[in-house]
Design a protein around this motif. Structure first.
Motif, PDB file in Angstrom:
ATOM      1  N   LEU A  40       1.026  -1.253   0.015  1.00  0.00           N
ATOM      2  CA  LEU A  40      -0.117   0.112   0.127  1.00  0.00           C
ATOM      3  C   LEU A  40       0.978   1.177   0.021  1.00  0.00           C
ATOM      4  N   CYS A  41       1.961   1.298   0.674  1.00  0.00           N
ATOM      5  CA  CYS A  41       2.830   2.391   0.699  1.00  0.00           C
ATOM      6  C   CYS A  41       3.397   2.534  -0.676  1.00  0.00           C
ATOM      7  N   LEU A  42       3.951   1.522  -1.261  1.00  0.00           N
ATOM      8  CA  LEU A  42       4.390   1.752  -2.614  1.00  0.00           C
ATOM      9  C   LEU A  42       3.435   2.448  -3.560  1.00  0.00           C
ATOM     10  N   ARG A  43       2.192   1.702  -3.518  1.00  0.00           N
ATOM     11  CA  ARG A  43       1.160   2.250  -4.121  1.00  0.00           C
ATOM     12  C   ARG A  43       0.697   3.706  -4.013  1.00  0.00           C
ATOM     13  N   GLN A  44       0.950   4.130  -2.859  1.00  0.00           N
ATOM     14  CA  GLN A  44       0.784   5.517  -2.473  1.00  0.00           C
ATOM     15  C   GLN A  44       1.971   6.584  -3.198  1.00  0.00           C
ATOM     16  N   TRP A  45       3.074   6.028  -3.022  1.00  0.00           N
ATOM     17  CA  TRP A  45       4.275   6.684  -3.638  1.00  0.00           C
ATOM     18  C   TRP A  45       4.076   6.739  -5.110  1.00  0.00           C
ATOM     19  N   ILE A  46       3.683   5.782  -5.718  1.00  0.00           N
ATOM     20  CA  ILE A  46       3.374   5.887  -7.338  1.00  0.00           C
ATOM     21  C   ILE A  46       2.266   6.774  -7.593  1.00  0.00           C
ATOM     22  N   VAL A  47       1.116   6.790  -6.907  1.00  0.00           N
ATOM     23  CA  VAL A  47       0.093   7.691  -7.099  1.00  0.00           C
ATOM     24  C   VAL A  47       0.589   9.088  -7.040  1.00  0.00           C
ATOM     25  N   ARG A  48       1.290   9.555  -5.828  1.00  0.00           N
ATOM     26  CA  ARG A  48       2.265  10.942  -5.829  1.00  0.00           C
ATOM     27  C   ARG A  48       2.972  11.216  -6.885  1.00  0.00           C
ATOM     28  N   LEU A  49       3.865  10.463  -7.421  1.00  0.00           N
ATOM     29  CA  LEU A  49       4.608  10.583  -8.444  1.00  0.00           C
ATOM     30  C   LEU A  49       4.009  10.752  -9.743  1.00  0.00           C
ATOM     31  N   ILE A  50       2.791   9.731 -10.000  1.00  0.00           N
ATOM     32  CA  ILE A  50       2.193  10.102 -11.179  1.00  0.00           C
ATOM     33  C   ILE A  50       1.345  11.264 -11.320  1.00  0.00           C
ATOM     34  N   SER A  51       0.974  11.895 -10.089  1.00  0.00           N
ATOM     35  CA  SER A  51       0.109  13.314 -10.111  1.00  0.00           C
ATOM     36  C   SER A  51       0.996  14.449 -10.700  1.00  0.00           C
ATOM     37  N   HIS A  52       2.217  14.086 -10.681  1.00  0.00           N
ATOM     38  CA  HIS A  52       3.009  15.045 -11.287  1.00  0.00           C
ATOM     39  C   HIS A  52       3.122  15.058 -12.729  1.00  0.00           C
ATOM     40  N   THR A  53       2.543  14.245 -13.565  1.00  0.00           N
ATOM     41  CA  THR A  53       2.795  14.103 -15.004  1.00  0.00           C
ATOM     42  C   THR A  53       1.331  14.860 -15.504  1.00  0.00           C
ATOM     43  N   HIS A 101       7.309 -14.021  -1.524  1.00  0.00           N
ATOM     44  CA  HIS A 101       6.301 -13.969  -2.054  1.00  0.00           C
ATOM     45  C   HIS A 101       5.355 -12.666  -1.865  1.00  0.00           C
ATOM     46  N   ASN A 102       5.951 -11.603  -1.308  1.00  0.00           N
ATOM     47  CA  ASN A 102       5.578 -10.345  -1.000  1.00  0.00           C
ATOM     48  C   ASN A 102       5.819  -9.284  -2.413  1.00  0.00           C
ATOM     49  N   PHE A 103       5.753  -9.838  -3.565  1.00  0.00           N
ATOM     50  CA  PHE A 103       6.074  -9.131  -4.630  1.00  0.00           C
ATOM     51  C   PHE A 103       4.903  -8.294  -5.037  1.00  0.00           C
ATOM     52  N   PRO A 104       5.007  -6.811  -5.399  1.00  0.00           N
ATOM     53  CA  PRO A 104       3.983  -6.082  -5.518  1.00  0.00           C
ATOM     54  C   PRO A 104       3.243  -5.775  -6.749  1.00  0.00           C
ATOM     55  N   GLN A 109       1.329  -2.891 -12.183  1.00  0.00           N
ATOM     56  CA  GLN A 109       0.779  -3.199 -13.499  1.00  0.00           C
ATOM     57  C   GLN A 109       0.401  -1.835 -14.204  1.00  0.00           C
ATOM     58  N   ASN A 110      -0.285  -1.049 -13.606  1.00  0.00           N
ATOM     59  CA  ASN A 110      -0.347   0.404 -14.327  1.00  0.00           C
ATOM     60  C   ASN A 110       1.030   1.239 -14.424  1.00  0.00           C
ATOM     61  N   PHE A 111       1.646   1.098 -13.212  1.00  0.00           N
ATOM     62  CA  PHE A 111       2.486   2.260 -13.360  1.00  0.00           C
ATOM     63  C   PHE A 111       3.743   1.666 -14.540  1.00  0.00           C
ATOM     64  N   LEU A 112       4.072   0.634 -14.462  1.00  0.00           N
ATOM     65  CA  LEU A 112       5.183   0.201 -15.543  1.00  0.00           C
ATOM     66  C   LEU A 112       4.716   0.239 -16.907  1.00  0.00           C
ATOM     67  N   SER A 113       3.541   0.367 -17.156  1.00  0.00           N
ATOM     68  CA  SER A 113       2.833   0.601 -18.695  1.00  0.00           C
ATOM     69  C   SER A 113       2.500   2.067 -18.789  1.00  0.00           C
ATOM     70  N   TYR A 135       5.945 -12.344 -13.639  1.00  0.00           N
ATOM     71  CA  TYR A 135       4.684 -11.760 -13.187  1.00  0.00           C
ATOM     72  C   TYR A 135       3.465 -11.473 -14.177  1.00  0.00           C
ATOM     73  N   ASN A 136       4.007 -11.462 -15.428  1.00  0.00           N
ATOM     74  CA  ASN A 136       3.172 -11.016 -16.548  1.00  0.00           C
ATOM     75  C   ASN A 136       3.143  -9.519 -16.334  1.00  0.00           C
ATOM     76  N   LEU A 137       4.326  -8.801 -15.924  1.00  0.00           N
ATOM     77  CA  LEU A 137       4.223  -7.375 -15.917  1.00  0.00           C
ATOM     78  C   LEU A 137       4.959  -6.786 -17.429  1.00  0.00           C
ATOM     79  N   ALA A 138       4.310  -5.878 -17.932  1.00  0.00           N
ATOM     80  CA  ALA A 138       4.741  -5.180 -19.126  1.00  0.00           C
ATOM     81  C   ALA A 138       5.583  -3.698 -18.869  1.00  0.00           C
TER      82      ALA A 138
END
Length: 221
Positions: A40-53, A101-104, A109-113, A135-138
């Motif tokens: 969840l912390c990683l997800r929040q960091w990504i959301v804050r980062l994407i908000s700058h785009t 097994h705690n791979f995010p 998914q959305n961040f990398l694409s 992980y089927n992540l592109a």
């Protein structure tokens, strides 16, 4: 050639949200780092980062991306990166993949694409293939930093496309960047990463980001 003056310091923790904050210093450069194993912390960091785009502006965001595998673990069935590192400008996050097994996957998914984000790193082809196959992540927009430096300034690397990060940093910043010989040989699966691990995991990603920002017109492989 002089050495970089390196240091790291603990700042604070948020036990409820499961992260620690650090400041890593390299000469007069600073990087603010979050270390966490909470998706969840990683997800929040990504959301804050994407908000700058601004997707319709044509501007692109350069984010460095690194992984560390625990070389002290001989169990090939657990061949999963022990850290994922992302850095934008002077803000870094270290996601500690513990237990393995705690791979995010969901958070990435959305961040990398994402259309407006370019990911830079070392040995990116290997990482992109690994994420796709396991992980089927592109990763949509990715660039190998040593190849990009070579394309931008071939004389600097003297026809050597594959240059390790410490050597590349020394060439560009005219200072020596050295990591301890046993840096990767110690146990990274411990519940808490030590300060030296935080520092060098941050600096690897931070330097890639700094170098990427010096490249004006990256060319895809």
């Amino acid at each position: 050639m002089d050495y970089f003056n390196l240091s790291s310091a603990y700042r604070c923790s948020n036990y409820l949200e499961g992260y620690d904050c650090f400041v890593v210093q390299c000469d007069d450069m600073y990087c603010h780092t979050i270390a966490t194993n909470n998706e969840l912390c990683l997800r929040q960091w990504i959301v804050r980062l994407i908000s700058h785009t601004y997707p319709n502006s044509g501007e692109r965001m350069k984010v460095s991306m690194e992984m560390i595998w625990d070389q002290s673990d001989d169990d090939l069935s657990c061949f999963i990166p022990v850290t994922l590192q992302f850095c934008y400008e002077n803000c870094c996050i270290i996601y500690h993949v513990t237990p393995p097994h705690n791979f995010p996957t969901l958070s990435l998914q959305n961040f990398l694409s994402y259309d407006s984000v370019d990911f830079f790193g070392f040995q990116m082809l290997y990482k992109v293939r690994y994420l796709r196959q396991r992980y089927n992540l592109a990763v949509k927009n990715w660039f190998d930093i040593s190849c990009q430096v070579f394309l931008s300034a071939p004389a600097l690397l003297r026809d050597n496309v594959s240059v390790p990060l410490p050597a590349l940093v020394s060439m560009i910043f005219s200072k020596v960047y050295v990591k301890p010989d046993d840096f990767l040989q110690s146990n990274w699966r411990l519940s808490k990463l030590s300060l030296d691990k935080i520092m060098f995991a941050t600096l690897d990603c931070f330097f890639v980001c700094q170098i990427a920002n010096l490249i004006k017109f990256p060319l895809p492989l």
